[in-house]
Scaffold this motif. Structure first.
Motif, PDB file in Angstrom:
ATOM      1  N   ILE A  36       0.961  -1.157   0.040  1.00 17.46           N
ATOM      2  CA  ILE A  36       0.169   0.256   0.109  1.00 17.46           C
ATOM      3  C   ILE A  36       0.774   1.277  -0.008  1.00 17.46           C
ATOM      4  O   ILE A  36       1.980   1.334   0.858  1.00 17.46           O
ATOM      5  CB  ILE A  36      -0.817  -0.160   1.355  1.00 17.46           C
ATOM      6  CG1 ILE A  36      -1.949  -1.223   1.774  1.00 17.46           C
ATOM      7  CG2 ILE A  36      -1.763   1.247   1.025  1.00 17.46           C
ATOM      8  CD1 ILE A  36      -2.522  -0.958   2.703  1.00 17.46           C
ATOM      9  N   SER A  37       0.991   2.154  -1.125  1.00 16.06           N
ATOM     10  CA  SER A  37       1.434   3.421  -0.868  1.00 16.06           C
ATOM     11  C   SER A  37       0.757   4.630  -1.686  1.00 16.06           C
ATOM     12  O   SER A  37      -0.087   4.346  -2.668  1.00 16.06           O
ATOM     13  CB  SER A  37       3.268   2.974  -1.554  1.00 16.06           C
ATOM     14  OG  SER A  37       3.527   4.665  -1.496  1.00 16.06           O
ATOM     15  N   GLN A  38       0.529   5.676  -0.887  1.00 13.68           N
ATOM     16  CA  GLN A  38      -0.254   7.294  -1.749  1.00 13.68           C
ATOM     17  C   GLN A  38       0.542   7.209  -2.745  1.00 13.68           C
ATOM     18  O   GLN A  38       0.004   7.042  -3.739  1.00 13.68           O
ATOM     19  CB  GLN A  38       0.208   8.013  -0.984  1.00 13.68           C
ATOM     20  CG  GLN A  38      -1.694   9.271  -1.593  1.00 13.68           C
ATOM     21  CD  GLN A  38      -0.407   9.838  -2.547  1.00 13.68           C
ATOM     22  OE1 GLN A  38      -1.357  10.457  -2.991  1.00 13.68           O
ATOM     23  NE2 GLN A  38       0.793  10.535  -1.576  1.00 13.68           N
ATOM     24  N   SER A  39       1.855   7.961  -2.572  1.00 10.75           N
ATOM     25  CA  SER A  39       2.329   7.660  -4.146  1.00 10.75           C
ATOM     26  C   SER A  39       3.185   6.631  -5.034  1.00 10.75           C
ATOM     27  O   SER A  39       3.438   7.031  -6.006  1.00 10.75           O
ATOM     28  CB  SER A  39       4.226   8.819  -2.925  1.00 10.75           C
ATOM     29  OG  SER A  39       4.150   7.441  -2.415  1.00 10.75           O
ATOM     30  N   GLY A  40       3.223   5.504  -3.855  1.00  7.25           N
ATOM     31  CA  GLY A  40       3.301   4.741  -5.314  1.00  7.25           C
ATOM     32  C   GLY A  40       5.204   4.300  -5.745  1.00  7.25           C
ATOM     33  O   GLY A  40       5.418   4.233  -5.716  1.00  7.25           O
ATOM     34  N   GLU A  41       5.950   5.614  -4.244  1.00  7.16           N
ATOM     35  CA  GLU A  41       7.168   5.822  -4.615  1.00  7.16           C
ATOM     36  C   GLU A  41       8.190   5.451  -3.085  1.00  7.16           C
ATOM     37  O   GLU A  41       8.995   5.962  -3.184  1.00  7.16           O
ATOM     38  CB  GLU A  41       7.485   7.675  -4.499  1.00  7.16           C
ATOM     39  CG  GLU A  41       7.442   7.624  -6.644  1.00  7.16           C
ATOM     40  CD  GLU A  41       7.647   6.658  -7.465  1.00  7.16           C
ATOM     41  OE1 GLU A  41       8.840   6.123  -7.117  1.00  7.16           O
ATOM     42  OE2 GLU A  41       7.189   6.658  -8.077  1.00  7.16           O
ATOM     43  N   ALA A  94       0.682  15.601   5.350  1.00  8.51           N
ATOM     44  CA  ALA A  94      -0.267  14.765   6.171  1.00  8.51           C
ATOM     45  C   ALA A  94      -1.744  13.903   5.185  1.00  8.51           C
ATOM     46  O   ALA A  94      -2.376  14.262   4.961  1.00  8.51           O
ATOM     47  CB  ALA A  94      -1.375  15.584   7.180  1.00  8.51           C
ATOM     48  N   SER A  95      -1.044  12.895   5.207  1.00 15.42           N
ATOM     49  CA  SER A  95      -2.743  12.298   4.538  1.00 15.42           C
ATOM     50  C   SER A  95      -3.983  12.014   4.963  1.00 15.42           C
ATOM     51  O   SER A  95      -4.215  11.009   6.167  1.00 15.42           O
ATOM     52  CB  SER A  95      -1.815  10.347   4.274  1.00 15.42           C
ATOM     53  OG  SER A  95      -2.793   9.283   3.094  1.00 15.42           O
ATOM     54  N   THR A  96      -4.472  12.245   4.876  1.00 16.93           N
ATOM     55  CA  THR A  96      -6.187  12.436   4.809  1.00 16.93           C
ATOM     56  C   THR A  96      -7.337  11.348   4.107  1.00 16.93           C
ATOM     57  O   THR A  96      -7.766  10.243   4.202  1.00 16.93           O
ATOM     58  CB  THR A  96      -6.712  13.776   4.821  1.00 16.93           C
ATOM     59  OG1 THR A  96      -6.607  14.236   3.769  1.00 16.93           O
ATOM     60  CG2 THR A  96      -5.954  14.115   5.999  1.00 16.93           C
ATOM     61  N   LEU A 126      -0.841   9.455  14.559  1.00 14.44           N
ATOM     62  CA  LEU A 126       0.273  10.524  13.926  1.00 14.44           C
ATOM     63  C   LEU A 126      -0.153  11.653  13.043  1.00 14.44           C
ATOM     64  O   LEU A 126       0.257  12.623  12.971  1.00 14.44           O
ATOM     65  CB  LEU A 126       0.151   9.356  12.981  1.00 14.44           C
ATOM     66  CG  LEU A 126       1.220   9.208  11.944  1.00 14.44           C
ATOM     67  CD1 LEU A 126       2.433   9.970  12.330  1.00 14.44           C
ATOM     68  CD2 LEU A 126       0.973   8.923  10.398  1.00 14.44           C
ATOM     69  N   LYS A 127      -1.639  11.934  12.612  1.00 16.53           N
ATOM     70  CA  LYS A 127      -2.067  12.990  12.403  1.00 16.53           C
ATOM     71  C   LYS A 127      -1.643  14.384  13.761  1.00 16.53           C
ATOM     72  O   LYS A 127      -1.265  15.041  12.792  1.00 16.53           O
ATOM     73  CB  LYS A 127      -3.793  13.187  11.955  1.00 16.53           C
ATOM     74  CG  LYS A 127      -4.529  12.279  10.942  1.00 16.53           C
ATOM     75  CD  LYS A 127      -4.046  12.828   9.078  1.00 16.53           C
ATOM     76  CE  LYS A 127      -2.899  12.116   8.845  1.00 16.53           C
ATOM     77  NZ  LYS A 127      -1.859  10.958   8.603  1.00 16.53           N
ATOM     78  N   LEU A 128      -2.310  13.888  14.554  1.00 18.86           N
ATOM     79  CA  LEU A 128      -1.444  15.165  15.686  1.00 18.86           C
ATOM     80  C   LEU A 128      -0.483  14.958  15.527  1.00 18.86           C
ATOM     81  O   LEU A 128       0.077  17.050  15.090  1.00 18.86           O
ATOM     82  CB  LEU A 128      -2.606  14.975  16.818  1.00 18.86           C
ATOM     83  CG  LEU A 128      -2.621  16.011  17.905  1.00 18.86           C
ATOM     84  CD1 LEU A 128      -3.838  17.234  17.777  1.00 18.86           C
ATOM     85  CD2 LEU A 128      -2.937  15.397  18.649  1.00 18.86           C
TER      86      LEU A 128
HETATM   87  O1  M6R Z   1       3.491   7.247  -0.098  1.00 13.93           O
HETATM   88  P1  M6R Z   1       3.287   6.312   0.742  1.00 13.93           P
HETATM   89  O2  M6R Z   1       1.879   5.868   1.298  1.00 13.93           O
HETATM   90  O3  M6R Z   1       4.121   4.817   0.766  1.00 13.93           O
HETATM   91  O4  M6R Z   1       3.272   7.678   2.200  1.00 13.93           O
HETATM   92  C1  M6R Z   1       3.633   6.303   3.496  1.00 13.93           C
HETATM   93  C2  M6R Z   1       3.968   6.952   4.482  1.00 13.93           C
HETATM   94  O5  M6R Z   1       5.347   7.844   4.400  1.00 13.93           O
HETATM   95  C3  M6R Z   1       2.960   8.280   5.159  1.00 13.93           C
HETATM   96  O6  M6R Z   1       1.714   8.122   5.046  1.00 13.93           O
HETATM   97  C4  M6R Z   1       3.208   9.700   5.840  1.00 13.93           C
HETATM   98  O7  M6R Z   1       3.184   8.515   7.214  1.00 13.93           O
HETATM   99  C5  M6R Z   1       2.033  10.608   6.165  1.00 13.93           C
HETATM  100  N1  M6R Z   1       2.715  11.520   6.509  1.00 13.93           N
HETATM  101  C6  M6R Z   1       0.935  10.598   7.197  1.00 13.93           C
HETATM  102  O8  M6R Z   1       0.296  11.243   7.117  1.00 13.93           O
END
Ligand code: M6R
Length: 610
Positions: free
Chosen positions: A349-354, A402-404, A486-488
């Motif tokens: 799982i990765s938002q960025s994929g990087e 911050a991932s939301t 983590l968000k806070l």
């Molecule tokens: O892009 P990714 O999902 O792989 O990133 C993983 C973490 O670096 C990311 O979720 C990080 O913890 C954020 N700052 C959380 O808000």
């Protein structure tokens, strides 16, 4: 982590590079720099801090050029000062390089280059590249070949862009472990570490793979491997729009991204929920569906917020599929000689994929024979491309550090995967239909929760001066407690810890006094009574209780100091709802402290170093 933008064409490169860097600032914002051809030489401008400082400085100097490269930095080697900012140049200032990644053998290379007479100005690993390429250039190799030979000496990771006065008609770029792409224009070309930086100029991109490099001219480009083999690259059409990567009238990207969750969730589930048959369709998994049904074990590997999604997914998989599921931090997985084989399916799982650790873990799991499935947001990202199969979460570009909205979209996708597999493992049509119809309501339910923004802002006002927070939840909502904490901490710099609620008695309760806010995620589910007991234990010690409770809970208001109500839904979907108030709470506390929530200190959006 760090951003690169470059331009070659007939226009002035300055606004293109500066605007592009601004869009990449979420990747790092310690310092920024730009270098361009100027009067037969190269002029380099570097500043501490934000790209807007760089913009002002370049404006003061009145610089203008048709070819330039820029960088926004997240410091790895060397503190964030002007000397350590990129671009770095060779000793006579005729070649410059911008770099994302880490050159691991830079001390050895540096020692060798010093013996050849090179002098170093910075404490960075990157500066060795400028001198290394220069050494090959001075040995008589053409520019591209000098860079290629230099890279063969390098151990580590890089996405680089280089220009040299020797051959000023091109930008040389290369990639290994850090993203780099070419934006293909009409009579102009772009280079970038992230498509978001060039989307206003072109939607055609060529993604370099590890071990590939290119020389980019204004009207064509030429790609090769670092082993000197020709390589033909496909041109991809990106779908991202400029509006998606702007603030859209919100004061911050983070608030925009929190508020757009009804839409991002709709996009995550669009076309995937089959109401009539109580089923789910995920095109990206069709070719591996049979394989997934018969694996012995699932692994879910990720970092940060994505790792919290993984913990929720584990509960989903084990509850509905009865397939043993292990969740791993990517950084730990790759270094502990994991026991993984062809009987396993591993989700990344990765938002960025990087994320470098997640990407490296994926490569390791692949090498060991596991079926590897990417769950990414960024289309065409390295993890998405490296996986055997995958599912995009379709949350749209997430710029706030911050991932939301990516978190809720990840949860939605794992709920989809669970229903898809559960239906094939015996879940009844009726149960499928019930889950699917509840799922379809989630985006609008989230909209309702977001409408409590003012209430949550009021609670934030009361709590903003606390120095510690505890977040407690159970079952599906324990990872939500971790995520809330983590968000806070990442945006407000307040120390916060997430715990399974009952675990509180085994240590953290010692911290509780009248100054300690304790956030309970307490929907009416199987463990509700136990959570109520935990709340009473906190109240008995004068802690302040903030409860995230379901709307059918009539008693919670008497117990909690503050309560935020969310609608009732199925447990598997509940984390998508319970996290929303926690995102808003963290957001408002940080804003009330006057902090930059989009670019919190020391962080970067995608961590492309190990
Ligand atoms: O892009 P990714 O999902 O792989 O990133 C993983 C973490 O670096 C990311 O979720 C990080 O913890 C954020 N700052 C959380 O808000």
């Amino acid at each position: 982590m760090c951003g690169i933008v470059g331009y070659i064409g007939d226009k002035n490169c300055v606004p293109v590079v500066i605007d592009g860097l601004k869009r990449l600032e979420y990747r790092g914002y310690d310092s920024a720099g730009i270098g361009m051809f100027n009067n037969g030489g190269i002029s380099v401008t570097k500043v501490i801090g934000k790209v807007e400082n760089l913009q002002q400085e370049v404006k003061n100097q009145g610089l203008d050029s048709t070819t330039g490269i820029g960088h926004t930095r997240w410091a790895t080697h060397g503190e964030p000062n002007v000397l350590n900012a990129h671009p770095h140049s060779n000793n006579d200032g005729t070649l410059i390089v911008v770099h994302n990644g880490i050159i691991e053998n830079y001390p050895t290379l540096k020692a060798g280059l010093k013996k050849l007479g090179y002098t170093f100005k910075s404490a960075t690993d990157t500066e060795v590249l400028a001198h290394l390429f220069d050494a090959y250039l001075k040995s008589g190799y053409p520019f591209f070949e000098a860079v290629r030979r230099g890279l063969k000496d390098v151990e580590g990771t890089y996405g680089i862009a280089v220009i040299s006065t020797k051959e000023p008609d091109r930008i040389v770029v290369a990639k290994k472990g850090s993203p780099l792409l070419i934006g293909v224009g009409e009579g102009e070309n772009f280079v970038a570490s992230d498509a978001a930086s060039i989307v206003q100029h072109t939607k055609k991109v060529v993604y370099l793979e590890d071990g590939e490099m290119a020389e980019v001219f204004k009207d064509h480009y030429h790609t090769k491997t670092t082993d000197d083999e020709e390589v033909n690259k496909e041109v991809h059409q990106i779908e991202m729009t400029l509006e998606e990567i702007d603030k859209g009238g919100y004061p911050t990207f983070m608030l925009k991204e929190i508020m757009e969750q009804p839409e991002s969730l709709k996009n995550s589930i669009r076309g995937r929920l089959l109401q009539e048959t109580g089923d789910v369709k995920l095109g990206g998994l069709e070719n591996v569906l049979d394989h997934l049904l018969y694996v012995k074990r699932f692994l879910i590997i990720a970092c940060g917020t994505s790792w919290h999604s993984a913990l929720v997914a584990k509960s989903m998989f084990e509850t509905y599929l009865r397939i043993p599921t292990e969740v791993e931090y990517a950084s730990e997985f790759r270094y502990r000689n994991p026991i993984v084989g062809p009987g396993d399916a591993a989700f990344f799982i990765s938002q960025s994929g990087e994320t470098a650790d997640t990407l490296a873990a994926l490569k390791e799991a692949k090498r060991l024979g596991a079926l590897c499935i990417g769950v990414c947001n960024v289309v065409g990202s390295s993890i998405a491309r490296e996986s055997h199969s995958g599912v995009y979460i379709h949350a749209g570009p997430e710029i706030g550090v911050a991932s939301t909205k990516a978190f809720t979209a990840q949860l939605a996708v794992f709920a989809l995967i669970t229903i898809l597999l559960a239906r094939r493992k015996g879940m009844s049509v009726e149960e499928g239909q019930s889950l699917v119809s509840e799922f379809a309501k989630i985006p609008e339910t989230v909209r309702g929760i977001l409408s409590q923004n003012d209430l949550i802002e009021g609670i934030a006002e009361k709590l903003k001066n606390a120095t510690n927070f505890l977040y407690l939840g159970r079952g599906y909502n324990f990872p939500v407690a971790l995520e809330g904490a983590l968000k806070l901490k990442e945006i407000s710099y307040i120390h916060a810890e997430g715990y399974p609620a009952a675990e509180m008695k085994h240590g953290p309760i010692a911290l509780v006094d009248e100054n300690m806010p304790v956030v309970f995620i307490a929907p009416k589910d199987a463990t509700y009574d136990k959570i109520i007991s935990n709340i009473q234990e906190i109240k008995a010690r004068k802690g302040k209780v903030i409860a995230i409770a379901t709307s059918d809970d009539e008693n919670i208001d008497q117990l909690a100091d503050y309560s935020i109500k969310i609608p009732v839904t199925r447990s598997i979907l509940m984390p998508i709802l319970t996290v929303i108030p926690l995102q808003l709470l963290a957001y408002h506390i940080a804003m009330k402290k006057g902090l930059n929530v989009d670019q919190p200190r020391n962080l970067a959006k995608s961590v492309t170093v190990e």
